[in-house]
Design a protein around this motif. Structure first.
Motif, PDB file in Angstrom:
ATOM      1  N   GLY A 298     102.952 -32.143  57.280  1.00 18.36           N
ATOM      2  CA  GLY A 298     102.946 -33.832  56.492  1.00 18.36           C
ATOM      3  C   GLY A 298     101.379 -34.059  55.567  1.00 18.36           C
ATOM      4  N   GLN A 299     100.589 -33.319  55.439  1.00 21.10           N
ATOM      5  CA  GLN A 299      99.436 -32.474  54.883  1.00 21.10           C
ATOM      6  C   GLN A 299      99.601 -31.579  53.515  1.00 21.10           C
ATOM      7  N   SER A 300      98.513 -31.972  52.773  1.00 19.10           N
ATOM      8  CA  SER A 300      98.974 -31.412  51.706  1.00 19.10           C
ATOM      9  C   SER A 300      97.551 -31.386  50.927  1.00 19.10           C
ATOM     10  N   VAL A 301      97.206 -30.127  50.396  1.00 15.24           N
ATOM     11  CA  VAL A 301      96.463 -30.174  49.214  1.00 15.24           C
ATOM     12  C   VAL A 301      96.810 -29.689  47.770  1.00 15.24           C
ATOM     13  N   LEU A 302      95.273 -30.339  46.407  1.00 15.35           N
ATOM     14  CA  LEU A 302      95.803 -30.081  45.374  1.00 15.35           C
ATOM     15  C   LEU A 302      94.570 -29.199  45.128  1.00 15.35           C
ATOM     16  N   ALA A 303      94.748 -27.931  44.434  1.00 17.09           N
ATOM     17  CA  ALA A 303      93.566 -27.158  44.115  1.00 17.09           C
ATOM     18  C   ALA A 303      93.355 -26.491  43.061  1.00 17.09           C
ATOM     19  N   MET A 304      92.943 -26.715  42.221  1.00 17.48           N
ATOM     20  CA  MET A 304      92.467 -25.537  41.307  1.00 17.48           C
ATOM     21  C   MET A 304      91.073 -25.115  41.466  1.00 17.48           C
ATOM     22  N   PRO A 305      91.018 -23.729  40.174  1.00 18.54           N
ATOM     23  CA  PRO A 305      89.912 -23.012  40.412  1.00 18.54           C
ATOM     24  C   PRO A 305      88.541 -23.650  39.904  1.00 18.54           C
ATOM     25  N   LEU A 306      87.259 -23.521  40.936  1.00 17.50           N
ATOM     26  CA  LEU A 306      86.287 -23.963  39.498  1.00 17.50           C
ATOM     27  C   LEU A 306      85.875 -23.471  37.915  1.00 17.50           C
ATOM     28  N   PRO A 307      85.404 -24.146  37.107  1.00 19.35           N
ATOM     29  CA  PRO A 307      84.519 -23.250  36.574  1.00 19.35           C
ATOM     30  C   PRO A 307      83.515 -21.961  37.311  1.00 19.35           C
ATOM     31  N   HIS A 308      83.475 -20.572  36.480  1.00 17.68           N
ATOM     32  CA  HIS A 308      82.099 -20.098  37.166  1.00 17.68           C
ATOM     33  C   HIS A 308      80.748 -20.588  37.427  1.00 17.68           C
ATOM     34  N   LEU A 309      80.326 -20.479  38.104  1.00 21.97           N
ATOM     35  CA  LEU A 309      79.005 -20.346  37.940  1.00 21.97           C
ATOM     36  C   LEU A 309      78.219 -19.892  37.889  1.00 21.97           C
ATOM     37  N   PRO A 310      77.008 -19.270  37.759  1.00 15.43           N
ATOM     38  CA  PRO A 310      76.035 -17.704  37.249  1.00 15.43           C
ATOM     39  C   PRO A 310      75.559 -17.565  38.846  1.00 15.43           C
ATOM     40  N   GLY A 311      75.671 -16.869  39.477  1.00 17.16           N
ATOM     41  CA  GLY A 311      74.878 -16.351  40.425  1.00 17.16           C
ATOM     42  C   GLY A 311      75.532 -17.162  41.840  1.00 17.16           C
TER      43      GLY A 311
ATOM     44  N   LEU B  25      95.926 -36.470  40.022  1.00 21.00           N
ATOM     45  CA  LEU B  25      94.930 -36.094  40.634  1.00 21.00           C
ATOM     46  C   LEU B  25      94.168 -34.909  39.619  1.00 21.00           C
ATOM     47  N   VAL B  26      95.337 -33.933  39.161  1.00 22.16           N
ATOM     48  CA  VAL B  26      95.668 -33.255  38.484  1.00 22.16           C
ATOM     49  C   VAL B  26      94.081 -33.416  37.536  1.00 22.16           C
ATOM     50  N   ALA B  27      94.585 -34.676  37.188  1.00 20.78           N
ATOM     51  CA  ALA B  27      93.411 -35.031  35.349  1.00 20.78           C
ATOM     52  C   ALA B  27      92.139 -34.994  35.962  1.00 20.78           C
ATOM     53  N   ARG B  28      92.418 -35.847  37.042  1.00 16.45           N
ATOM     54  CA  ARG B  28      90.752 -36.278  37.658  1.00 16.45           C
ATOM     55  C   ARG B  28      90.110 -34.502  37.920  1.00 16.45           C
ATOM     56  N   LEU B  29      90.617 -33.592  38.450  1.00 17.77           N
ATOM     57  CA  LEU B  29      90.425 -32.253  39.107  1.00 17.77           C
ATOM     58  C   LEU B  29      89.787 -31.346  37.558  1.00 17.77           C
TER      59      LEU B  29
ATOM     60  N   LEU C  51      91.853 -31.954  46.418  1.00 24.13           N
ATOM     61  CA  LEU C  51      92.336 -33.191  46.713  1.00 24.13           C
ATOM     62  C   LEU C  51      93.304 -32.773  47.860  1.00 24.13           C
ATOM     63  N   GLY C  52      93.110 -33.453  49.271  1.00 28.02           N
ATOM     64  CA  GLY C  52      93.614 -33.613  49.709  1.00 28.02           C
ATOM     65  C   GLY C  52      93.996 -35.021  50.798  1.00 28.02           C
TER      66      GLY C  52
ATOM     67  N   TRP D 206      96.871 -25.633  38.787  1.00 27.55           N
ATOM     68  CA  TRP D 206      96.845 -25.546  40.026  1.00 27.55           C
ATOM     69  C   TRP D 206      97.636 -24.638  40.556  1.00 27.55           C
ATOM     70  N   THR D 207      97.322 -25.386  41.835  1.00 29.26           N
ATOM     71  CA  THR D 207      98.203 -25.115  42.917  1.00 29.26           C
ATOM     72  C   THR D 207      98.596 -26.005  44.035  1.00 29.26           C
ATOM     73  N   GLU D 208      99.828 -25.905  45.357  1.00 30.05           N
ATOM     74  CA  GLU D 208      99.749 -27.055  46.105  1.00 30.05           C
ATOM     75  C   GLU D 208      99.784 -26.191  47.843  1.00 30.05           C
ATOM     76  N   SER D 209      99.094 -27.159  48.794  1.00 29.15           N
ATOM     77  CA  SER D 209     100.167 -26.355  49.567  1.00 29.15           C
ATOM     78  C   SER D 209     100.356 -27.074  50.510  1.00 29.15           C
ATOM     79  N   ASP D 210     101.365 -28.639  49.669  1.00 30.59           N
ATOM     80  CA  ASP D 210     102.752 -29.142  50.180  1.00 30.59           C
ATOM     81  C   ASP D 210     102.946 -29.215  52.226  1.00 30.59           C
ATOM     82  N   GLY D 211     101.880 -29.546  53.151  1.00 26.54           N
ATOM     83  CA  GLY D 211     102.797 -28.653  53.866  1.00 26.54           C
ATOM     84  C   GLY D 211     102.548 -28.194  54.920  1.00 26.54           C
ATOM     85  N   SER D 212     101.993 -26.099  54.066  1.00 29.29           N
ATOM     86  CA  SER D 212     102.489 -25.117  54.751  1.00 29.29           C
ATOM     87  C   SER D 212     101.567 -24.706  55.275  1.00 29.29           C
ATOM     88  N   MET D 213     100.281 -25.771  55.322  1.00 25.74           N
ATOM     89  CA  MET D 213      99.158 -25.248  56.488  1.00 25.74           C
ATOM     90  C   MET D 213      99.191 -26.619  57.241  1.00 25.74           C
TER      91      MET D 213
END
Length: 252
Positions: free
Chosen positions: A201-214, A236-240, A222-223, A191-198
């Protein structure tokens, strides 16, 4: 000129439908015109036309428009093809309810990430508002960095050069070596996190989704405020990961 008019009409049609997806409520002609930045007359024609085609219905009392189930059915075959009896939107709504965070799904658009789904958390401020269709630099938005986790470093380096060339503010350009080191660490933990770079004071924690065909590669985030994410990062990592696991099972 005719082609340009057709493109603008199509853009306004999609923007009108995305308005309902974001707000979850009906809207009148005046409000929609302000949202689209379009004249009242052309907005009235647009909404009336969508109503005639069965995509919207107009309340006979307050004259406001709302989408019909025909809008949902446009993508129903994709839900069935990709997820069987599962529903991506249901999963995302459940994720927002369980975490209280803004839920984002995005895909790559050259050196940017474009959000295709935004479910904002309750009480979100104007500064934090994100909408479907919004573009963010792929090197600064967490959902964008999650998409870069799927790519070989040679391709990432090419995108970094392009992103830096397109960034007008020198202070916001990334240092390739430092960025790649951070990306390797993100890849190792998943996973990765923006930690205010965008947004400060706001951050988003993100990870790739499994590939969906097509479908193109997608990433989920999650922000919330930096403090809220830091306090609940492990949860939150566990939820994602749980959502990714459900999509993996559904795809199989």
């Amino acid at each position: 000129m005719a082609e340009g008019i057709a493109v603008k009409s199509a853009q306004r049609t999609i923007a009108a439908l995305e308005f309902f997806a974001e707000t979850h409520r009906p809207a009148g002609v005046a409000e929609m015109a302000r949202h689209l930045g379009a004249p009242l007359s052309s907005t009235s024609v647009l909404l009336a036309g969508l109503a005639r085609l069965g995509y919207l219905e107009q309340d006979p009392i307050d004259r406001r428009y709302r989408p019909t189930l025909r809008v949902m059915l446009l993508g129903g075959w994709l839900q069935d093809q990709l997820l069987g009896e599962s529903s991506l939107l249901r999963l995302m709504n459940d994720l927002r309810a369980r975490t209280g965070m803004t839920v984002l799904i995005g895909l790559q658009r050259q050196a940017a990430v474009q959000y295709i789904l935004t479910l904002r958390r309750p009480g979100v401020t104007e500064q934090e508002k994100m909408r479907a269709g919004m573009l963010r630099p792929i090197t600064r938005a967490a959902v964008g960095k999650a998409l870069l986790m799927l790519k070989p470093e040679e391709e990432v380096e090419r995108l970094l050069r392009r992103a830096n060339a397109e960034e007008p503010d020198p202070a916001r350009r990334v240092v390739p070596a430092a960025f790649l080191a951070d990306l390797r660490a993100s890849l190792a933990r998943g996973w990765t996190e923006s930690d205010g770079s965008m947004v400060t004071g706001q951050s988003v924690l993100a990870m790739p989704l499994p590939h969906l065909p097509g479908q193109p590669p997608l990433a989920i985030g999650l922000g919330a405020t930096c403090e809220a994410l830091a306090e609940r990062r492990e949860e939150l990592v566990a939820r994602l990961r749980e959502v990714c696991g459900l999509l993996e099972v559904a795809r199989s």
